[in-house]
Write an enzyme that holds these catalytic residues in place. Structure first.
Site, PDB file in Angstrom:
ATOM      1  N   CYS B 425      29.081 -33.972  65.481  1.00 29.61           N
ATOM      2  CA  CYS B 425      30.030 -33.360  66.218  1.00 29.61           C
ATOM      3  C   CYS B 425      30.773 -34.102  67.217  1.00 29.61           C
ATOM      4  O   CYS B 425      31.315 -35.099  66.807  1.00 29.61           O
ATOM      5  CB  CYS B 425      29.307 -32.107  66.606  1.00 29.61           C
ATOM      6  SG  CYS B 425      28.031 -32.327  67.854  1.00 29.61           S
ATOM      7  N   GLY B 428      27.451 -35.570  69.517  1.00 37.01           N
ATOM      8  CA  GLY B 428      25.935 -35.591  68.568  1.00 37.01           C
ATOM      9  C   GLY B 428      24.695 -35.050  69.339  1.00 37.01           C
ATOM     10  O   GLY B 428      23.829 -35.553  68.963  1.00 37.01           O
ATOM     11  N   ASP B 430      24.949 -31.822  71.408  1.00 35.44           N
ATOM     12  CA  ASP B 430      25.188 -30.493  71.626  1.00 35.44           C
ATOM     13  C   ASP B 430      24.596 -29.573  70.519  1.00 35.44           C
ATOM     14  O   ASP B 430      23.923 -28.775  70.745  1.00 35.44           O
ATOM     15  CB  ASP B 430      26.554 -29.988  71.830  1.00 35.44           C
ATOM     16  CG  ASP B 430      27.119 -30.699  73.324  1.00 35.44           C
ATOM     17  OD1 ASP B 430      26.146 -30.970  74.046  1.00 35.44           O
ATOM     18  OD2 ASP B 430      28.541 -30.681  73.288  1.00 35.44           O
TER      19      ASP B 430
END
Lengths: 461, 613
Positions: B425, B428, B430
């Site tokens: 995301c 990397g 959360d």
């Protein structure tokens, strides 16, 4: 076909059922005043009434109740020696008519100085409207020992709308179901469930905790009245939570009591229909039982499958049990001669074993269900079974059955080995191989096993 | 009295209801958690106000602790006002005349104790006593309510906002600033990092099991379990001193062909150097799940030949497929927006072998807001009429659904398509790792995220859908969440291995896993049947299937008390099962011993073997 072991048509006769209430037989009797169905066309021939009230009084009292459904005994609660009665609404009308005989019948239940509650399943406003149309409620002045409580449950017409809305939401297969919960809420189905269980809890509470007798009625006395009277018994009486007890309850409080299955369950439960008489009242009953069942998973002898089966048979059935509207119609159609009873089919070991709850532990206590919104669930196994795969759940139940069986097996193995050991010991002693003191030690180890048989005693923390 | 508890009949016959117990079956109910509990005593008031059958529990909710924590308590409290202490725990302040304003039972007077680990409250005039036992780690915020001149009963006091879905309100005597000391002590010990104090985990002296505390998770063993190293993957020590990526562990699994120099180059192109590393490898197809952070594409659309080659290498390790899926956990809008901050996503042009899919999982800010709303809906009282629509408006279940759907999608690609997947995301962590914000006070609120809670929630959803597939039970999941915040164990402290090594967490604290592993019977799911689900579980990620985890989110509500304590019975039955099994073995041994002895006796003729029936 199958061999009928026990004929379901005779399994729950009024006489045998009356024996369930042995303790109250000093004050109550079976009356055959309705034997030709003239006093009340929707009641069975045999009804339970107070001993002190003669049949003539009952005939007059019946004219004061809608459809002639005069107050009859529904349940006797041993623990508190209180009774639950049900009837239809009194026909007091806008002028506040009264009926001495009805008052005598209702009041005869009370000892001197005792009080009772009349639980009206309509909101006060609804009852007032009914009064202006010739129905009504018991006026305090004429029934001074009774206090009226309104426990509003929606009328049966809205049940059907709710069910249709809920099923629509359940079957909506559009990929974005982001409105699922609000659709479910606005269907109001769970609100009905909550209202019904709430009213039943109030009745059960009054009888068990307040120790007062209760009379329940709505308008016609064939729908919400029966919901409340039957569910209160599930709460109060552990016997109603066994397979036979539950069958008896349905027979007594629904079939004999004249719930019009023919008109209510005419089409399929989810059918969109204009008929105002259709209503999933019995489904609501089964749903409410399921709610209590899932809150008390160890207190019911039967499984979820049993409830599903009963629901199915109430709508479409190869059996005659749920046919017709009342006993008079069933007699007229010779249902008992021409069809097989559902109970004859169910009450056979090979069928019944599929419907047993492996977690069942007889629980004589009164159970108090929760009606908090987070406690009431959508019955996935029924309404969503087409949408959601039920295999993992079925597998879980299989696993529970297996654990139960294994447990049994281990217990019997322990017993077997214990017996074997004891007899070997006897043999050894008789041959003088072992001296008696050893036996003492063995005996005490045997006691250990006895204790283990009741885990709740032994391992309670 | 609250008006929305259980059945609330409008008209009530006088005195119909007094107090009715929730269940007549057992006197003791277990509260599923062990770290924080509240015991209720006769909730039902004798007045005619409504405590309906359903809503009240009059039995004492005995604080159930798991076995080990009970044993860890130094000594049983001698008197009523004494507070049980853990090994290493000490009392910091005690206030004798404090009122706890329970949202369910009303005001209760009692003694409040603050230690370096917990807030402990015990009522004085209630029988049986109401007990609150709240680890300070769950405190998210402490606030003063009212001032010295505030009027009204219980207007002066403190409010404690907790991370475990509840708030606690205490009222103090207005004279002499009586709340000041308690407030200061809570502020001090609830936020040790802010106050330069050690976490309680470093003072907790209990040891569980054989002292092999931290050996439970051995990274090398864990990688071996997946078959690494093998012909395509190797274990790299490039991050041994956390010089490659400071938030990664010291050992990472990477494609065999990639050299350590390659790794450095790739790390440069990834946000916070979180380059793609192996997360899981399919035992049969060798398809892999790798995870990383976003590539640093930026507004100018930078590319990195090294990163492209590395991604190609990842794909090459899987001979079954000529494609790689890159799953970007974010909604595509967020991914685009990240370009402005130097981030972005893999462009089609540069990574021709890869297909990019967005999983639409929202960022921590959205999740935190959703959780806040959920707390409002669940605590303290629940609106009967609008429960379902309120839940819907929090979107919590929707988020859970999307996360689960993303997981299902990844699993499906790996399992059915035998294709490898790279997940990332923004940073990397959360949506893969998490930040709890231990020991810091409210200033760090913005970085706190309920991602781990969501992970556990997703696991719970799966346990609901597959009752036989998990060896553990609900209480296991709740215990993990409780200790995520409690700071009793070192397991969840700090943000990455580097920090944990620096703080010598392994040497100085106890691992939650050793605590859990010495009492597995508390956490065993009796329905676990390994043989049924040997393969992939594909949960149904549909909103209709998502349920509110009331056992966690609504657990403080007395109406949530289990109707029948199934898990206690489960535990008892499991104990009974082992007892019986042992007994059977014992008896069998004894029997064979006796048989042998009988046979040794030569003279008397053997009577027929006793009937075994």
């Amino acid at each position: 076909m199958f061999d009928v072991i026990e004929n379901g048509w005779q399994a729950f006769s009024a006489e045998t059922e009356f024996n369930r209430f042995k303790e109250c037989q000093e004050d109550w009797r079976i009356s055959y005043v309705n034997k030709d169905y003239k006093v009340c066309p929707t009641y069975p021939q045999a009804v339970f009434v107070p001993k002190s009230v003669e049949d003539e009084t009952i005939i007059k009292a019946a004219t004061f109740r809608q459809g002639g459904r005069f107050p009859v005994l529904s349940y006797y609660h041993k623990d508190s020696k209180t009774v639950l009665m049900r009837s239809s609404q009194p026909l007091s009308g806008p002028n506040g008519k009264r009926c001495k005989e009805d008052e005598r019948l209702v009041n005869s239940v009370m000892g001197m100085g005792k009080r009772g509650f009349i639980v009206d399943t309509r909101a006060q406003g609804v009852a007032k409207i009914a009064q202006s149309k010739g129905g009504g409620f018991e006026l305090e002045a004429h029934y001074p020992q009774w206090r009226r409580i309104h426990q509003p449950i929606e009328r049966r017409t809205s049940f059907h709308d709710s069910l249709i809305k809920m099923i629509e939401a359940c079957n909506d297969s559009s990929s974005s179901m982001d409105k699922w919960l609000s659709k479910l809420e606005s269907s109001n189905w769970l609100t009905h469930v909550k209202d019904i269980i709430t009213s039943s809890c109030v009745v059960a509470q009054s009888m068990d905790k307040e120790r007062v007798s209760v009379l329940v009625h709505g308008s016609e006395g064939t729908d919400t009245t029966l919901l409340v009277s039957s569910l209160s018994q599930i709460i109060l009486d552990h016997d109603c939570r066994t397979v036979t007890g539950f069958e008896a309850l349905i027979e007594r409080e629904w079939i004999q009591a004249g719930h019009p299955f023919r008109t209510r369950c005419n089409k399929s439960a989810y059918a969109i229909t204009k008929q105002r008489q259709e209503s999933p009242v019995f489904l609501l009953f089964i749903d409410c039982v399921w709610q209590i069942w899932q809150q008390f998973p160890c207190s019911f002898e039967f499984s979820e499958k049993f409830l599903l089966t009963l629901f199915q048979h109430s709508y479409s059935s190869q059996f005659g049990t749920f046919l017709c509207n009342n006993e008079r119609e069933r007699l007229h159609c010779k249902v008992a001669d021409r069809t097989v009873s559902l109970w004859s089919f169910l009450n056979r070991m090979e069928i019944l074993q599929d419907f047993m709850n492996p977690m069942y532990e007889p629980n004589p206590a009164v159970i108090w269900p929760s009606v908090a919104p987070q406690s009431l669930m959508v019955w996935t196994g029924l309404y969503l079974r087409g949408v959601i795969d039920q295999t993992p759940q079925d597998e879980a139940w299989k696993e529970i059955y297996k654990i139960r069986e294994y447990d049994q097996e281990l217990r019997s193995k322990v017993n077997k080995l214990r017996r074997q050991l004891a007899s070997l010991e006897r043999e050894a002693i008789s041959h003088g191989v072992v001296s008696p003191p050893v036996q003492k030690a063995a005996a005490s180890s045997g006691d250990g096993i006895d204790n283990m048989a009741s885990p709740l005693v032994n391992n309670s923390l | 009295m609250m008006n929305n508890r259980g059945i609330a009949p409008e008209i009530k016959p006088k005195g119909v209801v007094e107090s009715i117990s929730l269940s007549n079956r057992t006197a003791h109910h277990s509260s599923p958690s062990n770290s924080s509990k509240e015991s209720y005593a006769s909730v039902g008031s004798p007045s005619k106000s409504l405590c309906s059958s359903a809503s009240t529990s009059s039995e004492n909710m005995n604080p159930y602790e798991t076995k080990s924590l009970r044993e860890a308590v130094k000594s049983a409290p001698a008197s009523a006002d004494e507070c049980p202490l853990l090994e290493g725990e000490s009392i910091k302040d005690q206030e004798p005349d404090v009122t706890y304003i329970c949202p369910y039972t009303g005001a209760v007077r009692g003694m409040m104790t603050v230690t370096n680990y917990k807030i402990f409250f015990k009522s004085v005039d209630k029988e049986p006593a109401l007990v609150l036992d709240v680890p300070l780690g769950v405190v998210s915020q402490v606030e003063k309510i009212g001032g010295a001149t505030s009027r009204g009963v219980n207007a002066y006091g403190i409010e404690i906002i907790c991370k475990d879905m509840r708030n606690l309100r205490f009222a103090h005597k207005q004279e002499n600033h009586s709340r000041r000391k308690v407030f200061d002590k809570i502020q001090l010990y609830a936020f040790p990092l802010t106050n330069k104090l050690p976490f309680f985990a470093f003072e907790f002296k209990e040891r569980y099991g054989n002292g092999e505390d931290w050996k439970v998770y051995d990274p090398i063993k864990e990688l071996r379990r997946m078959g690494v190293p093998n012909e395509s993957w190797r274990i790299s020590r490039a991050n041994e001193n956390y010089q490659l990526c400071d938030s990664y562990p010291s050992l990472v699994a990477v494609p065999k062909i990639a050299t350590d120099q390659d790794l450095y180059k790739v790390a440069e192109f990834r946000s916070r150097q979180r380059l793609p590393v192996l997360s899981w490898i399919h035992p049969e197809s060798q398809a892999t799940i790798t995870r990383s952070s976003q590539p640093l594409v930026g507004m100018t659309g930078k590319t990195s030949k090294d990163d492209e080659r590395y991604v190609q290498l990842i794909m090459d390790t899987n001979a079954q497929s000529h494609k790689l899926f890159i799953m970007d956990a974010r909604p595509s809008v967020n991914a685009v927006a990240n370009k402005a901050r130097g981030g972005g996503f893999e462009s089609d042009g540069a990574y021709q072998i890869a297909e990019l899919i967005f999983l639409d999982i929202h960022n921590i800010h959205v999740m935190r807001e959703s959780l806040r709303k959920l707390k409002d809906v669940c605590f303290p009282t629940i609106d009967d009429a609008h429960w379902l629509s309120n839940i819907e408006s929090t979107s919590w279940l929707n988020h859970i659904k999307i996360i689960l759907a993303g997981a299902v999608r990844i699993a499906d690609k790996v399992e059915s398509n035998k294709t490898s997947v790279l997940v990332h995301c923004s940073d990397g962590w959360d949506r893969t790792a998490q930040r709890v914000g231990h020991g810091e006070d409210k200033h760090s609120d913005a970085d706190r995220s309920p991602v781990f809670l969501q992970f556990i929630d997703c696991v719970w959803q799966m346990t609901q859908q597959f009752p036989n597939a998990f060896e553990f039970n609900e209480s296991f999941l709740i215990t993990i969440l409780d200790h995520l915040y409690s700071c009793l164990f070192g397991t969840f402290l700090f943000n990455c291995e580097r920090e944990r090594v620096k703080e010598r967490v392994q040497e100085l604290t106890v691992s939650l896993w050793s605590f859990i592993n010495c009492q597995t019977e508390e956490f065993t799911n009796p329905l676990y049947a390994a043989h049924i689900h040997q393969h992939v579980l594909l949960p149904v990620a549909s909103v209709r299937r998502m349920e509110v985890w009331t056992g966690y989110y609504c657990r403080w509500n007395p109406r949530m008390r289990p109707q029948e304590p199934i898990h206690i019975r489960n535990r008892e039955l499991l104990v009974l099962k082992t007892q019986l099994q042992r007994k059977v073995e014992e008896l069998q041994r004894e029997l064979s011993a006796r048989n042998a002895r009988l046979n040794l006796q030569p003279s008397p003729p053997r009577v027929a073997t006793p009937d075994v029936a």
